[in-house]
Design a protein around this motif. Structure first.
Motif, short mmCIF file in Angstrom:
data_model
loop_
_atom_site.label_atom_id
_atom_site.label_comp_id
_atom_site.label_asym_id
_atom_site.label_seq_id
_atom_site.Cartn_x
_atom_site.Cartn_y
_atom_site.Cartn_z
N PRO A 268 0.80 -1.23 0.00
CA PRO A 268 0.00 0.00 0.00
C PRO A 268 0.83 1.28 0.00
N LYS A 269 2.17 1.18 0.25
CA LYS A 269 2.98 2.38 0.38
C LYS A 269 3.92 2.60 -0.80
N ASN A 270 3.76 1.77 -1.84
CA ASN A 270 4.60 1.89 -3.03
C ASN A 270 6.09 1.83 -2.72
N VAL A 271 6.46 0.94 -1.80
CA VAL A 271 7.85 0.73 -1.45
C VAL A 271 8.41 -0.42 -2.27
N ASN A 272 9.63 -0.27 -2.74
CA ASN A 272 10.30 -1.31 -3.52
C ASN A 272 11.14 -2.17 -2.58
N LEU A 273 10.83 -3.47 -2.50
CA LEU A 273 11.60 -4.36 -1.63
C LEU A 273 13.02 -4.57 -2.14
N SER A 274 13.23 -4.37 -3.45
CA SER A 274 14.56 -4.51 -4.07
C SER A 274 15.21 -5.83 -3.70
N ALA A 275 14.44 -6.91 -3.79
CA ALA A 275 14.92 -8.23 -3.41
C ALA A 275 15.29 -9.03 -4.66
N PRO A 276 16.59 -9.27 -4.90
CA PRO A 276 16.98 -10.05 -6.07
C PRO A 276 16.54 -11.51 -5.95
N MET A 277 16.36 -12.16 -7.07
CA MET A 277 15.98 -13.57 -7.06
C MET A 277 17.15 -14.41 -6.56
N SER A 278 16.86 -15.30 -5.60
CA SER A 278 17.91 -16.13 -5.03
C SER A 278 18.40 -17.15 -6.05
N GLU A 279 19.62 -17.66 -5.82
CA GLU A 279 20.17 -18.68 -6.72
C GLU A 279 19.32 -19.95 -6.66
N GLU A 280 18.79 -20.25 -5.45
CA GLU A 280 17.95 -21.44 -5.31
C GLU A 280 16.70 -21.34 -6.19
N LEU A 281 16.09 -20.15 -6.22
CA LEU A 281 14.89 -19.97 -7.03
C LEU A 281 15.23 -19.99 -8.52
N LYS A 282 16.34 -19.36 -8.89
CA LYS A 282 16.77 -19.39 -10.29
C LYS A 282 16.93 -20.83 -10.76
N ASP A 283 17.55 -21.64 -9.91
CA ASP A 283 17.76 -23.05 -10.26
C ASP A 283 16.43 -23.78 -10.41
N ASN A 284 15.45 -23.43 -9.56
CA ASN A 284 14.18 -24.15 -9.60
C ASN A 284 13.29 -23.73 -10.76
N LEU A 285 13.59 -22.60 -11.39
CA LEU A 285 12.86 -22.23 -12.59
C LEU A 285 13.13 -23.25 -13.69
#
Length: 294
Positions: A268-285
């Motif tokens: 609701p506050k238009n804040v960017n979490l700026s969270a890069p995709m983890s290596e674990e998630l990249k691998d699971n794609l």
């Protein structure tokens, strides 16, 4: 004849005759309704937006699943009912049929897999700590002798209890009913740190009144996967859910959704979490695994 009736009744009462109960897709087709469980404060996965309606990364993925259910069942008029769930009641509500699918921030682990089923993993996170920005705490070792809070019913609470025992840190571990209450205890100075999945901590910090007053610290104590939760012993429905998640990953739409919720301003506050995709998630794609945490 009487004994046969008693035998059938016994089967139903003990659950041995569970096969007579409609599987999820049959249930949804006949009822014309699907109940979707959501979390009220698991930013950015599933939470209440500015209009007090569920929103988030996991919520959008579940929306895609509902669309596929409509196609498979031929029920374009399928009604979607929403049900808020907590860390404590989400599994019981799934098992007793109150919800048909859960779109929150639920860890896929072996213990839970004995009671429910999980889709392909769609996020990976680890237990870290939310503290006040001026706190001297920078690691779990710094918490020795202090008060630490975590949300009751979460795997994080169990991880913290185990780490406390194994490393003989002697911190006091207390439980709160939800993530907002846990964060509030830190802000009020009643707990030195809130141990939880780091991405949820980033979300809570971003949505707080003054994000600069809070910080997320420490190395991840344990990396765990998130997945969509559904009832177990229903391979047909799991196949549908996995098919939707896999389709998003193969088409590139999953990465688009990730950028929307983790690397762009969100309500609701238009804040960017700026969270890069983890290596674990990249691998699971690529792997598209539903492997649980131990």
């Amino acid at each position: 004849m009487q004994s046969s009736k008693i035998f059938v009744l016994s089967l139903l009462m003990t659950g041995i005759g569970a096969g007579v109960q409609a599987q999820t897709l049959d249930k949804l087709k006949s009822s014309g309704s699907i109940s979707v469980g959501y979390r009220e404060a698991s930013i950015p996965f599933s939470y209440l937006g500015s209009d007090a309606s569920p929103t988030g990364f996991g919520w959008e993925i579940c929306g895609k699943i509902v669309d596929q259910v409509k196609k498979v069942t031929g029920r374009d008029d399928l009604k979607v009912t929403t049900q808020a769930v907590t860390s404590q009641n989400r599994i019981p509500l799934m098992r007793n049929g109150t919800i048909d699918i859960e779109c929150g921030s639920t860890t896929n682990n072996s213990e839970r897999a004995e009671q429910v089923a999980f889709s392909i993993n769609y996020f990976y996170t680890g237990t870290r700590f939310l503290v006040k920005a001026d706190s001297p705490v920078k690691s779990v070792e710094d918490l020795a002798g202090k008060t630490v809070v975590s949300t009751t019913g979460t795997t994080n609470y169990q991880v913290l209890r185990r780490v406390n025992d194994e490393r003989k840190l002697g911190f006091k571990l207390i439980g709160a009913k939800d993530h907002n209450e846990s964060a509030l205890l830190v802000q009020q100075g009643r707990a030195e740190a809130f141990g939880m999945d780091d991405i949820l901590l980033y979300g809570l910090r971003a949505s707080s009144r003054n994000p600069a007053e809070l910080d997320v610290v420490g190395k991840a104590l344990q990396v765990e996967p998130y997945a969509i939760m559904l009832r177990n012993d229903d391979p047909e429905f799991k196949k549908l859910v996995d098919g939707v998640v896999a389709g998003l990953m193969k088409s590139g739409e999953f990465e688009t959704l990730y950028k929307k919720w983790f690397q762009s301003p969100i309500p609701p506050k238009n804040v960017n979490l700026s969270a890069p995709m983890s290596e674990e998630l990249k691998d699971n794609l690529k792997a598209m695994s539903d492997k649980p945490a131990t």
